[in-house]
Design a protein around this motif. Structure first.
Motif, short mmCIF file in Angstrom:
data_model
loop_
_atom_site.label_atom_id
_atom_site.label_comp_id
_atom_site.label_asym_id
_atom_site.label_seq_id
_atom_site.Cartn_x
_atom_site.Cartn_y
_atom_site.Cartn_z
N GLY A 121 -21.64 -1.62 -126.53
CA GLY A 121 -20.89 -2.31 -127.56
C GLY A 121 -19.48 -1.75 -127.70
O GLY A 121 -18.52 -2.49 -127.93
N ARG A 166 -28.64 -2.91 -137.55
CA ARG A 166 -28.79 -3.80 -136.40
C ARG A 166 -28.17 -5.15 -136.68
O ARG A 166 -27.48 -5.72 -135.81
CB ARG A 166 -30.27 -3.98 -136.03
CG ARG A 166 -30.45 -4.79 -134.74
CD ARG A 166 -31.86 -4.77 -134.21
NE ARG A 166 -32.78 -5.49 -135.06
CZ ARG A 166 -34.06 -5.73 -134.75
NH1 ARG A 166 -34.55 -5.25 -133.61
NH2 ARG A 166 -34.84 -6.39 -135.56
N THR A 215 -24.85 -6.29 -134.45
CA THR A 215 -25.00 -7.45 -133.57
C THR A 215 -24.10 -8.60 -134.01
O THR A 215 -23.52 -9.30 -133.17
CB THR A 215 -26.47 -7.92 -133.53
OG1 THR A 215 -26.95 -8.11 -134.87
CG2 THR A 215 -27.34 -6.92 -132.81
N ALA A 229 -21.13 -10.41 -131.84
CA ALA A 229 -21.07 -11.87 -131.69
C ALA A 229 -19.67 -12.38 -132.02
O ALA A 229 -19.13 -13.25 -131.32
CB ALA A 229 -22.11 -12.53 -132.60
N TYR A 258 -17.11 -1.91 -135.77
CA TYR A 258 -18.11 -1.56 -134.77
C TYR A 258 -18.10 -0.07 -134.41
O TYR A 258 -19.13 0.61 -134.48
CB TYR A 258 -17.97 -2.38 -133.48
CG TYR A 258 -19.11 -2.06 -132.54
CD1 TYR A 258 -20.33 -2.71 -132.66
CD2 TYR A 258 -19.02 -1.02 -131.61
CE1 TYR A 258 -21.42 -2.35 -131.87
CE2 TYR A 258 -20.09 -0.66 -130.82
CZ TYR A 258 -21.29 -1.33 -130.95
OH TYR A 258 -22.36 -0.96 -130.17
N SER A 284 -23.79 -7.74 -124.18
CA SER A 284 -23.92 -6.56 -125.04
C SER A 284 -24.64 -6.91 -126.35
O SER A 284 -25.46 -6.13 -126.85
CB SER A 284 -22.54 -5.98 -125.34
OG SER A 284 -22.65 -4.82 -126.13
N PHE A 285 -24.36 -8.08 -126.88
CA PHE A 285 -25.02 -8.56 -128.10
C PHE A 285 -26.53 -8.59 -127.91
O PHE A 285 -27.31 -8.11 -128.75
CB PHE A 285 -24.49 -9.95 -128.44
CG PHE A 285 -25.34 -10.72 -129.42
CD1 PHE A 285 -25.24 -10.49 -130.78
CD2 PHE A 285 -26.23 -11.68 -128.97
CE1 PHE A 285 -26.02 -11.19 -131.69
CE2 PHE A 285 -27.02 -12.39 -129.86
CZ PHE A 285 -26.91 -12.15 -131.22
N LEU A 334 -28.10 -5.00 -127.59
CA LEU A 334 -28.17 -4.30 -128.87
C LEU A 334 -29.27 -4.90 -129.74
O LEU A 334 -30.00 -4.17 -130.43
CB LEU A 334 -26.82 -4.39 -129.58
CG LEU A 334 -26.57 -3.37 -130.69
CD1 LEU A 334 -26.59 -1.97 -130.13
CD2 LEU A 334 -25.25 -3.64 -131.37
N LEU A 335 -29.41 -6.21 -129.72
CA LEU A 335 -30.44 -6.88 -130.50
C LEU A 335 -31.84 -6.43 -130.07
O LEU A 335 -32.74 -6.25 -130.90
CB LEU A 335 -30.30 -8.40 -130.34
CG LEU A 335 -31.21 -9.27 -131.20
CD1 LEU A 335 -30.86 -9.10 -132.68
CD2 LEU A 335 -31.07 -10.74 -130.79
#
Length: 391
Positions: free
Chosen positions: A18, A75, A79, A83, A115, A177-178, A181-182
């Motif tokens: 991220g 989280r 995320t 986005a 972030y 990356s989204f 991380l999710l």
């Protein structure tokens, strides 16, 4: 966190990626200033203002978003931020003119500001205390990768396929990356809420204020030159896009190595000694750039030395702030990110003024002056006793 599932060991890597997206989003214009200039019909100086105004937005947004979002589950928060960065980069690829591109960038970075500090704060929640320093440094590898891989690729893609394609590529990376991380970041993570008492405690802590001043000076010095590194190389040495991309790659790869080294030695050396080492490397590299300006080989060697210190110094600042006052970490890490962007804004603004006036050689010496001041403050910030590192 003792009941965290085994899959959570990949969470730091997801957080690091991220930061890669965030770093590419912030630094992208520096890798394609000539293409933005010609494609949008603006000057190099005006294209550089994308970084300056973006940095101003980031420095305001980082503490503000830390305060407004401190009670949101991590989280969800991180995320959603990724986005927005992905969508912002896709929107940038379709911007019809300079004004639209600037507005999209400012909106995107106003959200993206949270972030990096929140990722560092989240790292402290998912690893044992004894691994906190090395994990935070590892997460900052994302910024090193943004310079090591991202900027050269941005320069390569923009020089061959246009700046719109480069923005589209960053958007696609943001989507990946989204998803990571999710899938990897544990649910239910919440940090210490940030309120007015937190900011008051930060303001009364002299050690924290000194560390924040170091961050600002380090970044100001670097961005006097870094923002215009590509055009400077072209004007001073006649370097083409491939040579510029190679220098960016040297800078980033050495930055990556610097953070790897810092990650491995910080737990043994301690944050202060590690910070001192890499600030000295930072100064040596920028001084080398100033003295070698006009000779591509000498400038590339200087960039390699500079690169060893550029990301590692900031990761050490984050570690020192978390160590200095763990309970204040959500606020201090956000403020550190904020003053980092203040430094970017100050440095790129000064660099832009000098560049516009064709004062190309003095740029390096002005940059070195900022880093000399930072080094003096690093020495002054040496912990005197155990009490010096308590909140």
């Amino acid at each position: 966190m003792e009941n965290a599932p085994a899959a959570d060991r990949f969470a730091p890597t997801a957080l690091m990626l991220g930061n890669l997206v965030t770093g590419c989003s912030v630094l992208a214009p520096a890798g394609m200033l000539p293409e933005l200039s010609s494609g949008l019909g603006i000057s190099i100086h005006a294209a550089g203002l994308l970084i300056t105004f973006g940095a101003v937005t980031l420095c305001i947004g980082s503490p503000l978003t830390a305060w407004l979002t401190s009670r949101i589950e991590r989280r969800i928060l991180l995320t959603v931020t990724l986005a927005v960065l992905a969508l912002g980069n896709f929107a940038s690829a379709f911007a019809p003119d300079y004004t639209s591109l600037l507005v999209i960038r400012l909106v995107m970075l106003a959200v993206g500001a949270l972030y990096t500090p929140q990722a560092a704060g989240t790292a402290a929640l998912i690893v044992p205390v004894e691994r906190r320093g090395s994990t935070i440094a590892y997460i900052f590898l994302g910024w090193s990768l943004a310079a090591a891989v991202g900027l050269p690729l941005i320069t390569f893609i923009a020089s061959r396929y246009g700046w719109r394609a480069a923005y589209g590529g960053i958007g696609a990376l943001g989507c990946i990356s989204f998803l990571l991380l999710l899938l990897r970041l544990p649910a239910g993570l919440k940090g210490t809420p940030v309120d007015l008492k937190t900011w008051s405690a930060v303001g009364r802590n002299r050690a924290i204020l000194l560390l924040l001043a170091i961050t600002m000076l380090q970044m100001s010095g670097q961005f006097v030159v870094f923002t215009f590194m590509g055009p400077l190389l072209k004007k001073l040495t006649g370097a083409g896009p491939d040579a510029v991309g190679l220098v960016f790659a040297i800078y980033g790869v050495c930055g990556f190595l610097g953070v790897v080294i810092a990650t491995r030695i910080v737990d043994g050396w301690g944050p202060y000694r590690t910070s001192l080492l890499f600030t000295c490397l930072l100064l040596a590299g920028i001084t080398g750039w100033a003295l070698g300006a006009g000779t591509l080989v000498l400038m590339a060697i200087a960039v390699a030395i500079w690169g060893l210190g550029f990301a590692s110094t900031n990761s050490m600042q984050q570690v020192r702030l978390v160590t200095a006052a763990p309970k204040l970490a959500p606020a201090t890490v956000a403020l550190n990110t904020s003053v980092l962007y203040i430094g970017q804004a100050v440095g790129s603004a000064i660099g832009g003024l000098l560049f516009a006036r064709e004062l190309l050689h003095p740029l390096g010496f002005v940059a070195a002056g900022f880093v000399v001041l930072a080094l003096v403050l690093v020495v002054l910030s040496r912990p005197r006793r155990a009490a010096a590192v308590t909140a």
